[in-house]
Design an enzyme around this catalytic site. Structure first.
Site, PDB file in Angstrom:
ATOM      1  N   ARG A 164       0.836  -1.216   0.000  1.00  0.00           N
ATOM      2  CA  ARG A 164       0.000   0.000   0.000  1.00  0.00           C
ATOM      3  C   ARG A 164       0.866   1.260   0.000  1.00  0.00           C
ATOM      4  O   ARG A 164       0.576   2.230   0.701  1.00  0.00           O
ATOM      5  CB  ARG A 164      -0.936   0.027   1.219  1.00  0.00           C
ATOM      6  CG  ARG A 164      -1.962  -1.080   1.259  1.00  0.00           C
ATOM      7  CD  ARG A 164      -2.998  -0.935   0.134  1.00  0.00           C
ATOM      8  NE  ARG A 164      -4.095  -1.886   0.311  1.00  0.00           N
ATOM      9  CZ  ARG A 164      -4.093  -3.128  -0.133  1.00  0.00           C
ATOM     10  NH1 ARG A 164      -3.035  -3.590  -0.797  1.00  0.00           N
ATOM     11  NH2 ARG A 164      -5.123  -3.912   0.064  1.00  0.00           N
ATOM     12  N   SER A 242     -10.291  -0.437   3.655  1.00  0.00           N
ATOM     13  CA  SER A 242      -9.522  -0.681   4.884  1.00  0.00           C
ATOM     14  C   SER A 242      -8.974   0.643   5.399  1.00  0.00           C
ATOM     15  O   SER A 242      -8.358   1.387   4.640  1.00  0.00           O
ATOM     16  CB  SER A 242      -8.323  -1.591   4.608  1.00  0.00           C
ATOM     17  OG  SER A 242      -8.735  -2.833   4.137  1.00  0.00           O
ATOM     18  N   GLU A 344      -4.381   3.919   6.354  1.00  0.00           N
ATOM     19  CA  GLU A 344      -4.129   3.698   4.929  1.00  0.00           C
ATOM     20  C   GLU A 344      -4.511   4.920   4.080  1.00  0.00           C
ATOM     21  O   GLU A 344      -3.737   5.320   3.210  1.00  0.00           O
ATOM     22  CB  GLU A 344      -4.896   2.449   4.464  1.00  0.00           C
ATOM     23  CG  GLU A 344      -4.298   1.814   3.236  1.00  0.00           C
ATOM     24  CD  GLU A 344      -5.261   0.849   2.571  1.00  0.00           C
ATOM     25  OE1 GLU A 344      -5.925   1.263   1.610  1.00  0.00           O
ATOM     26  OE2 GLU A 344      -5.329  -0.308   3.003  1.00  0.00           O
TER      27      GLU A 344
END
Ligand code: EPU
Length: 348
Positions: A164, A242, A344
């Site tokens: 990520r 997420s 995130e």
């Protein structure tokens, strides 16, 4: 080049948070950026690139000039013995690209079906799901420098992909955060196609259906099924996927946690470290289904924070409420497991 003023961003972020862009420009080609930069006022003004708004938390009105990515186009660029090279405009929907490739008979992206957001945002956080990450299918991208207007190309190594993560999330000398806009992405779909089925949720579908040799469309259907069953549809419930990354710990730290919580969900990585399921950690702290202000923790997946208001009735979560909830979760996971979860999405 039309610069729109005081544009509502509520429909442009999947959390459906109410906020405005003080100024916004819709970019349909890299020439649009070059034209904009000819104006000395906008050349020196800070800028932010907005894709599908599926990985941001808006904590107020946005002062930097928002560049809304609307570069379109999908095409097969090249076919070799080893791969199909597909090119997509940064403003295309990612899921639309996945569907289009399958319709053309170009499999390879099916595990990443239904990920919200645009093609141009996909490399920024190296999107991934069900055993495949963007970097596994990445060829190269074209981006425009937001200071000089210069168009440049980066290959995978130059993008600095991590879990990520990429150069587009970092500031500093090597970072490109807010310094470049991705206008085109090329993907390399390997030939012959090989299914990626190692993920537990997909193995379950295989067992249940008795189909042990699924084609790409079947995997696509299974992935859509799994996602719909545990992730909220942003069209119905505001969210940004997420909210935290899955943390990585050492084997010793993992053994400590296992000694206290034998059920902790963990995956050993090739480099000897261990990845923990952040959703499990948050769930274990009792957060699933909880609400603070107008922000909440999704009932079916504790890793996903949601907007409890409809978003359009003036009764939705603010970015501040989302971040207050996120901090409370971080604190309780830290107190119980000694792990600081890292968000995130980007906070604007
Ligand atoms: N779990 C719980 N309770 C929860 C949530 C999860 O016990 O409330 C457990 C699950 O039972 C499972 C494990 O935690 O054993 C992992 O959960 P899941 O399979 O749902 O995947 P994840 O690790 O939570 C990651 C990605 C998702 C991606 C899925 C599938 C991150 C931060 N998230 O989630 O990506 O779709 O794997 O590959 O890596 C996103 O980045 O926005 C995203 C949705």
């Amino acid at each position: 080049m039309l610069v729109e003023k005081n544009v509502s961003l509520q429909g442009m972020n999947t959390f459906r948070i109410v906020a405005k862009a003080q100024s916004l420009v819709r970019v349909a080609s890299h020439q649009d950026v070059q034209e904009l930069l000819q104006n000395p006022h906008w050349r020196d003004w800070p800028k932010r690139v907005l894709g599908g708004g599926s990985n941001i938390v808006l904590t107020g009105d946005v002062e930097p000039l928002v560049l809304k990515s609307e570069v379109m186009g999908l095409r097969l660029l090249e076919e070799t013995d080893k791969a199909l090279i597909v090119e997509a405009g940064g403003g295309e929907s990612w899921h639309g690209l996945v569907r289009w490739t399958l319709q053309q008979g170009y499999p390879g992206l099916e595990n990443m079906a239904l990920i919200p957001g645009t093609v141009g945002a996909a490399p920024v956080q190296n999107i991934g799901a069900y055993g495949v990450e963007l970097q596994d299918r990445f060829h190269s991208l074209d981006a425009v420098d937001l200071q000089t207007g210069e168009l440049f190309t980066l290959d995978a190594a130059q993008c600095g992909f991590g879990y990520r993560d990429s150069v587009f999330k970092h500031t500093g000398r090597m970072g490109l955060k807010d310094r470049a806009m991705i206008v085109r992405v090329r993907l390399s779909l390997p030939k012959p196609w090989k299914p990626v089925l190692g993920y537990a949720d997909l193995e379950r579908h295989m067992e249940q259906s008795g189909n042990h040799a699924p084609d790409a469309w079947t995997i696509y259907d299974w992935v859509c099924d799994v996602r719909r069953s545990k992730l909220p549809d942003p069209e119905v419930v505001g969210n940004a996927g997420s909210f935290f990354k899955n943390p990585t710990v050492t084997e010793e730290q993992c053994q400590d946690i296992i000694a206290r919580d034998p059920k902790v969900v963990h995956y050993r990585l090739d480099n000897g470290s261990v990845k923990l399921a952040a959703g499990w950690l948050i769930d274990a702290c009792g957060w699933k289904g909880k609400t603070m202000g107008h922000a909440g923790v999704y009932e079916k997946q504790a890793l996903v924070l949601v907007n409890r208001g409809s978003g359009y009735d003036g009764n939705g979560a603010t970015g501040g409420e989302v971040m207050t909830l996120a901090k409370a979760i971080q604190t309780s996971v830290y107190e119980r497991f000694g792990i600081m979860l890292e968000p995130e999405p980007m906070v604007w």
